[in-house]
Scaffold this active site. Sequence first.
Site, PDB file in Angstrom:
ATOM      1  N   ILE A  32      48.910  69.600  56.069  1.00 28.19           N
ATOM      2  CA  ILE A  32      49.226  68.639  55.001  1.00 28.19           C
ATOM      3  C   ILE A  32      49.199  69.267  53.617  1.00 28.19           C
ATOM      4  O   ILE A  32      49.476  68.604  52.629  1.00 28.19           O
ATOM      5  CB  ILE A  32      48.259  67.446  55.024  1.00 28.19           C
ATOM      6  CG1 ILE A  32      46.810  67.917  54.885  1.00 28.19           C
ATOM      7  CG2 ILE A  32      48.427  66.626  56.265  1.00 28.19           C
ATOM      8  CD1 ILE A  32      45.811  66.764  54.797  1.00 28.19           C
ATOM      9  N   GLY A  64      47.854  76.218  49.571  1.00 30.81           N
ATOM     10  CA  GLY A  64      47.699  76.739  48.221  1.00 30.81           C
ATOM     11  C   GLY A  64      47.501  78.228  48.234  1.00 30.81           C
ATOM     12  O   GLY A  64      47.642  78.886  49.274  1.00 30.81           O
ATOM     13  N   GLY A  65      47.160  78.767  47.060  1.00 29.43           N
ATOM     14  CA  GLY A  65      46.992  80.205  46.953  1.00 29.43           C
ATOM     15  C   GLY A  65      45.804  80.723  47.728  1.00 29.43           C
ATOM     16  O   GLY A  65      45.718  81.911  48.014  1.00 29.43           O
ATOM     17  N   MET A  66      44.881  79.856  48.146  1.00 25.19           N
ATOM     18  CA  MET A  66      43.650  80.314  48.772  1.00 25.19           C
ATOM     19  C   MET A  66      43.470  79.771  50.178  1.00 25.19           C
ATOM     20  O   MET A  66      42.860  80.400  51.021  1.00 25.19           O
ATOM     21  CB  MET A  66      42.463  79.882  47.912  1.00 25.19           C
ATOM     22  CG  MET A  66      41.125  80.397  48.370  1.00 25.19           C
ATOM     23  SD  MET A  66      39.875  80.015  47.160  1.00 25.19           S
ATOM     24  CE  MET A  66      39.932  78.245  47.159  1.00 25.19           C
ATOM     25  N   GLY A  67      43.966  78.588  50.480  1.00 25.46           N
ATOM     26  CA  GLY A  67      43.693  77.989  51.774  1.00 25.46           C
ATOM     27  C   GLY A  67      44.825  77.107  52.254  1.00 25.46           C
ATOM     28  O   GLY A  67      45.754  76.770  51.523  1.00 25.46           O
ATOM     29  N   VAL A 103      45.431  73.392  54.364  1.00 20.59           N
ATOM     30  CA  VAL A 103      44.740  72.140  54.662  1.00 20.59           C
ATOM     31  C   VAL A 103      45.449  71.445  55.817  1.00 20.59           C
ATOM     32  O   VAL A 103      46.685  71.315  55.820  1.00 20.59           O
ATOM     33  CB  VAL A 103      44.709  71.210  53.433  1.00 20.59           C
ATOM     34  CG1 VAL A 103      43.893  69.964  53.748  1.00 20.59           C
ATOM     35  CG2 VAL A 103      44.111  71.939  52.235  1.00 20.59           C
ATOM     36  N   LYS A 129      40.043  72.406  55.471  1.00 21.79           N
ATOM     37  CA  LYS A 129      40.628  73.479  54.671  1.00 21.79           C
ATOM     38  C   LYS A 129      40.127  74.809  55.208  1.00 21.79           C
ATOM     39  O   LYS A 129      38.921  75.020  55.328  1.00 21.79           O
ATOM     40  CB  LYS A 129      40.253  73.314  53.201  1.00 21.79           C
ATOM     41  CG  LYS A 129      40.964  74.289  52.277  1.00 21.79           C
ATOM     42  CD  LYS A 129      40.688  73.919  50.822  1.00 21.79           C
ATOM     43  CE  LYS A 129      41.447  74.818  49.861  1.00 21.79           C
ATOM     44  NZ  LYS A 129      41.239  74.433  48.447  1.00 21.79           N
ATOM     45  N   ASP A 170      40.971  72.732  37.003  1.00 28.75           N
ATOM     46  CA  ASP A 170      42.343  72.526  37.451  1.00 28.75           C
ATOM     47  C   ASP A 170      42.638  71.033  37.552  1.00 28.75           C
ATOM     48  O   ASP A 170      43.170  70.545  38.543  1.00 28.75           O
ATOM     49  CB  ASP A 170      42.559  73.199  38.805  1.00 28.75           C
ATOM     50  CG  ASP A 170      44.058  73.354  39.119  1.00 28.75           C
ATOM     51  OD1 ASP A 170      44.395  73.405  40.321  1.00 28.75           O
ATOM     52  OD2 ASP A 170      44.882  73.401  38.190  1.00 28.75           O
TER      53      ASP A 170
END
Length: 868
Positions: free
Chosen positions: A89, A92-95, A97, A114, A206
């Site tokens: 769903i 992102g740049g790190m994980g 989900v 995540k 953010d």
Amino acid sequence: MTPEAWQRVRTILERALDLDPEQRPGYLSQACAGDAALFAEVESLLAADLQAGKDFLSGMAVDAAGLKAEDDTAAPPARIGPYQLLEEIGRGGMGVVYRAARADDQYRMQVAIKIVRSGFGDELNNQRFKAERQILANLDHPNIARLLDGGAMDGRPYFVMEEVQGQPIDQYCDVHSLTLRERLELFRTVCSAVAYAHQRLVIHRDLKPGNILVTDDGQPKLLDFGIAKMLDPKERAETGDPTVTILRLMTPDYASPEQTRGDAITTASDVYSLGVVLYGLLTGRRPYRTTGRMPHEISQAILELQPERPSVSMDRRDALDAAAIGRARRASPEKLRRQLRGDLDNILLKALRKEPERRYASVEQLSEDIRRHLAGLPVIAQPDTLAYRSGKFVRRHKAAVIAAAMVVLALLGGMLATMHQASIARAERARAEQRFSDVRQLANSMLFEVHDAIENLPGSTPARKILVDRALEYLDKLAKEAKGDPSLQRELAAAYEKVGDVQGGYRTANLGDTAGFIASYRKALAIRQAALQADPSNVQAQRELQHTYGRLSDALTAIGDYAGSIEQLRQLLPIAERLSAADPKNLVDRRNLAAGYLDYAWKSSRGGDWKAGLAECRKAVGMLENLAAADPADKRTQRILALAYGRLGELLSTYAHQHSESLSMHQKALSVEQALLASDPHNTDLRRIRAWDIVRTGEEMGALNDSAGALRKYASALDEFRDLSRADPNNAQFHLDVAEALTRIGAAYLEAGNAGSALTELQNSLSEIALVSRPGDPNAEALAVKAIDQFRIAKAHQQFASDKRRPASQRTEAWRQAETWFERSLPGLEEARRRGALEAVDSQMVDQARTELARCRQQLNRAVSNQP
């Protein structure tokens, strides 16, 4: 890659992005000057941008030091622990989900999981991921997505959190066509969640609509703390927070100037981001007019351009249709401009200031300014001019102000006409003298009829100030023309007294100018003494002088000068006794004598002889009860009788510790006050003294071990004080009343061991005092309340520090906060005790503050010595 190397990469990359693809190789060769590694790094980023699409680099929320995460090409596992993965769903740049469901037959629940993405830079990515998980573990707020579980899968950390099904806040507001008021109220709920995170030393960094989802039932949820920053040094060390030195993380459109520059980040950065979010919610636009959407163009706008005034932004001629924006807010474009113009313009521009120190000091302050705007009160973002505050008052009380203005204009016109005729028509002296008399009569009408008619109306303090100032101005001018006129001098003394009452009347509606209050009453006293000296047998002059002594005594009590206050009463009592003895049937003189005994008993008890004061107070109560029985319709006597019951109750509680009898006295006072209010429900004086008897009733219930009943009484009184203050925001006494009710509620929570609630109420009390305090203010009561609040805030932090369930770092910080607040409280406590402004039980706080301060320092030294 070092920050310096990344800055060089970024500079060349931004310039290359502005060029056509065929121009880039030549530019890179020249810009890199033979540095093969630099050339390769920039070329790889440009290739990734072309492959991913035009918004790849401009849309990234993470601007990392050359660390690129690889796409997870392998299929995810079907199950993680007890959870079955259903679908991806978000990414992102790190994980990544996933939506997942509980699959172990224990219970049914859908969650969001995540998982950290694999690829280059895994160690740094894992550290930041763990930091986000720890941040969420520390946060428990209804408007922040909750952490449910966590662990590791094949060495890659993951965490499980509640699934939030909702829309980004800007989409939700537009889909449901929320009005500006509804959007502001929803935004204040978001502020409460951000403020909660700040109180736990977490900066989100953010904040944007995509990270604020609103559920179907209208509840906002704050998401994605993936780039949040923990302010607690120990927490940062434990989670390996890498953002301080390596990464600059942000979504360009919502990043603050300090984020864009790479400067130190504070809570002020979140205030800025919230300002951008609110700008969009209210206007449907962004704060800066830019033609491009590249990161460097957005950054340049944030650093160099000034935000456009929201009301002006509605006039933009661009693709966004102003009519459509208005429809989404259930308003025409013109109405929307009017709603934004003024307070909302200034609130948003203050939140978006380039300099962090010039923004709102906290998210709570931003939210409070929005609340004040919604309530029609002055906001701190608006320049605090007389015209602005007067405009607010006029909009809330149009009818009363128009009537007062008409009277003032009539007075002014009459005065000008009189002076003009007196100067150019000496031959018509008889006519001029008649006009002189008319103006004098008009000034007295303003002073004694119009003023007295509005004195106890809610919100009348500014109008009263205008009335008495103008009346005094005209009487001063008249006095120069009629020196030696005893009756005019008496009128002038009465004018000074009424000016003093509005400036800083003791425990009455006033503007908080205690020094001006005393100066005005000393002027009145000098006139009264001269008048009686010229005519010693004048009974009315004696009564007036008696009144002035009593009010000046109150003024000196307000600054803690109890010796001077008692001296004024010693001058008053012989006059009152002489007048009462001369005409025993005169109920007014007998009432004045009883009030003098009551005042002397109450004030002299602070000097130490409380037993004599208690006996005198009982004597005064008996006299007033007889007078009330003799003339039940005399509301003035009934009001003083209620005051006498309350003061007798205070003496019984404070010095004799007879709490049951004290409770009975306050209940008697409430009965009298309620009867008076039945015939005059809007009388602010009666409403105020009734609220104080409710407070005292709560104190006695607390002393009799009914803490729940005490809190109910305090809350009831606080509601009354707040109603009075909202109706008359310029009234310093009402703000002080609110502060004193809040500090009692805070003390009750503190005694019950609820340090969190105590801290909230005590901070609110300090905020109320700050609204009316001024440098060098001699008001002893405000000084005492502020110092007591600071002492109790320190005690609340001590309770946090003593809670062994808290992590060691939080307990150490709590000891540090307690040390700070004890240090702040000591000067005020010492000064308040020196001036006699502390009750007997509160005087012990001075020594307690010194002892606990030493204890805090001992605990902090021990914590430092125990560090590895």
